[in-house]
Design an enzyme around this catalytic site. Structure first.
Site, PDB file in Angstrom:
ATOM      1  CE1 TYR A  24      -2.998  -3.071   0.543  1.00 22.40           C
ATOM      2  CE2 TYR A  24      -3.517  -2.290   2.745  1.00 22.40           C
ATOM      3  CZ  TYR A  24      -3.688  -3.213   1.732  1.00 22.40           C
ATOM      4  OH  TYR A  24      -4.566  -4.243   1.905  1.00 22.40           O
ATOM      5  CG  HIS A  84      -0.859  -8.658   0.529  1.00 16.27           C
ATOM      6  ND1 HIS A  84      -0.511  -7.337   0.524  1.00 16.27           N
ATOM      7  CD2 HIS A  84      -2.193  -8.671   0.296  1.00 16.27           C
ATOM      8  CE1 HIS A  84      -1.584  -6.585   0.312  1.00 16.27           C
ATOM      9  NE2 HIS A  84      -2.617  -7.385   0.155  1.00 16.27           N
TER      10      HIS A  84
END
Ligand SMILES: NC(=O)C1=CN([C@@H]2O[C@H](COP(=O)(O)OP(=O)(O)OC[C@H]3O[C@@H](n4cnc5c(N)ncnc54)[C@H](OP(=O)(O)O)[C@@H]3O)[C@@H](O)[C@H]2O)C=CC1
Ligand SMILES: O=C(O)C(=O)[C@@H](O)[C@H](O)C(=O)CO
Length: 280
Positions: free
Chosen positions: A52, A110
Site C-alpha cells: 500500500y 499478502h
C-alpha cells in the site's frame, strides 16, 4: 486496552479488536490525518501493507495520536515478490523502518501465489521474525485450506488469522467453517465490497430502517455476528464513527440469513480467486 470495540483473542493469545481500520489508499498528510482521526474515534486496529506504500503514513498517525503504542494493534503484509526467505526477512525489517516501529502486532503473507510455491519459505521467515520480537502474531491473507494445511504440515505452526474477501455477496461459508475448526480467526477484507453502491438494495435498507441504522452499519453488524473481524476503510471521521457504532443492536437469525443469502459463487469483487490470482 481502553477501546470501546469488543476484542477477540487469537490462537496465540494476542487480543485484537473485532473492527479495525482498512488503510488502502490512505497516504500522505491527508491519510495520516484520517488515520489519526480514526484512532481518536476509538479504532485500535490498523490494517496496512508493504504494497500500500503507506506504512510510513500509518507510523506517522501512530506518533501523532494520544494513544500509547501498546494499546494499538498494527498490521502489515509481506508482498509476493519477497517470499524467498532472505528477502522476506529484509522486507519485514523494511516494513518496520518505513513505519518507524519496533514491532508489528500482526504481519501477514499478502497472497499465497501458489504457482511460485514459496509461501512456506515466507512463512518460516515470519515464524523467525516472531521469535526475534519483530512481530507479535503471524497470519496470512487469501490462503485456501490447502495452503494452510501445508504451512502447518511443513512448519508445525498455523496462522493466527486469515484475512479474506468477505462481504454479503461472497460470504465464504466453507472457508469460515474451516477456520472455526482450526481455531484461526477470519478477517474480512473489503467488508463493503469496496464501496457502498452495490449494497444499496431493498433487503439491506429494510433491515437498516428497522433499527434506525445505516446499510454500512447493518453490514458490519452482520460481519460481527458471523464472528469475523472487519476492517472497513473510511477517510471520513463521520463515517469512521458510523462504522464502529454497531454494538447497540442485534440482527435476528432471519435477518442474518437474508444477508447471507445475497451471496453467490460469482460474488467476488474482481474475480481474485487465490487458487489462480497472484499479486507481487
Ligand atoms: N488482504 C487483501 O488482499 C486485501 C486487504 N484489504 C484491506 O481491507 C480494507 C477494506 O477494504 P477496501 O477495499 O478498502 O473497501 P471497503 O469495503 O472497506 O470500502 C471502502 C469504501 O467504502 C466507503 N465507505 C466507508 N464507510 C462508509 C460509510 N459508512 N458510508 C458510505 N461509504 C463508506 C469508503 O469511502 P470513504 O473513505 O470516502 O468513506 C470507500 O470508498 C482495505 O483498506 C485494506 O486494508 C483490501 C483488499 C484486499
Ligand atoms: O488491497 C489489497 O490488499 C490488495 O491485495 C489489492 O491489491 C487489491 O487486491 C486490489 O486492489 C487489486 O486491484
Amino acid at each position: 486496552m481502553s477501546s470501546r470495540i469488543p476484542e477477540i483473542t487469537l490462537n496465540d493469545g494476542l487480543k485484537i479488536p473485532i473492527v479495525g481500520l482498512g488503510t488502502y489508499s490512505l497516504k500522505g498528510s491527508s491519510g495520516a490525518a484520517s488515520i489519526q482521526s480514526a484512532i481518536e474515534k476509538g479504532y485500535r486496529l490498523l490494517d496496512s501493507a508493504y504494497n500500500y506504500e503507506n506504512e510510513g503514513t500509518v507510523g506517522e498517525a501512530v506518533r501523532r495520536c494520544s494513544i500509547p503504542r501498546s494499546e494499538l494493534r498494527i498490521t502489515s503484509k509481506l508482498p509476493g515478490r519477497y517470499h524467498e526467505y532472505e528477502k522476506a526477512v529484509s522486507a519485514i525489517q523494511e516494513s518496520l523502518y518505513r513505519a518507524q516501529l519496533d514491532y508489528y502486532d500482526l504481519y501477514l503473507i499478502h497472497w499465497p501465489n501458489p504457482s511460485k510455491d514459496q509461501y512456506v519459505e515466507a512463512w518460516q521467515a515470519l515464524i523467525d521474525a516472531k521469535k526475534w520480537g519483530l512481530i507479535r502474531s503471524i497470519g496470512v491473507c487469501n490462503f485456501l485450506p490447502e495452503h494452510i494445511e501445508r504451512l502447518e504440515k511443513e512448519t508445525g505452526v498455523k496462522p493466527s488469522i486469515n484475512q479474506i474477501e468477505l462481504h454479503p455477496f461472497f460470504n465464504q461459508a466453507e472457508q469460515r467453517k474451516y477456520h472455526e475448526e482450526k481455531n484461526i480467526a477470519t478477517q474480512s477484507w473489503s467488508p463493503f465490497t469496496r464501496g457502498l453502491k452495490d449494497l444499496k438494495i431493498d433487503t439491506l435498507q429494510a433491515i437498516a430502517d428497522r433499527y434506525n441504522k445505516s446499510i454500512p452499519q447493518v453490514v458490519l453488524r452482520w460481519h460481527y455476528q458471523l464472528g469475523a473481524i472487519s476492517i472497513p476503510k473510511s477517510a471520513s471521521p463521520t463515517r469512521q464513527l458510523e462504522n464502529i457504532s454497531i454494538f447497540d443492536f442485534v440482527l435476528n437469525e432471519e435477518e442474518m440469513a437474508s444477508i447471507s443469502a445475497l451471496s453467490h459463487p460469482d460474488g467476488r469483487i474482481a474475480n481474485q480467486d487465490p487458487a489462480v490470482y497472484e499479486e507481487f
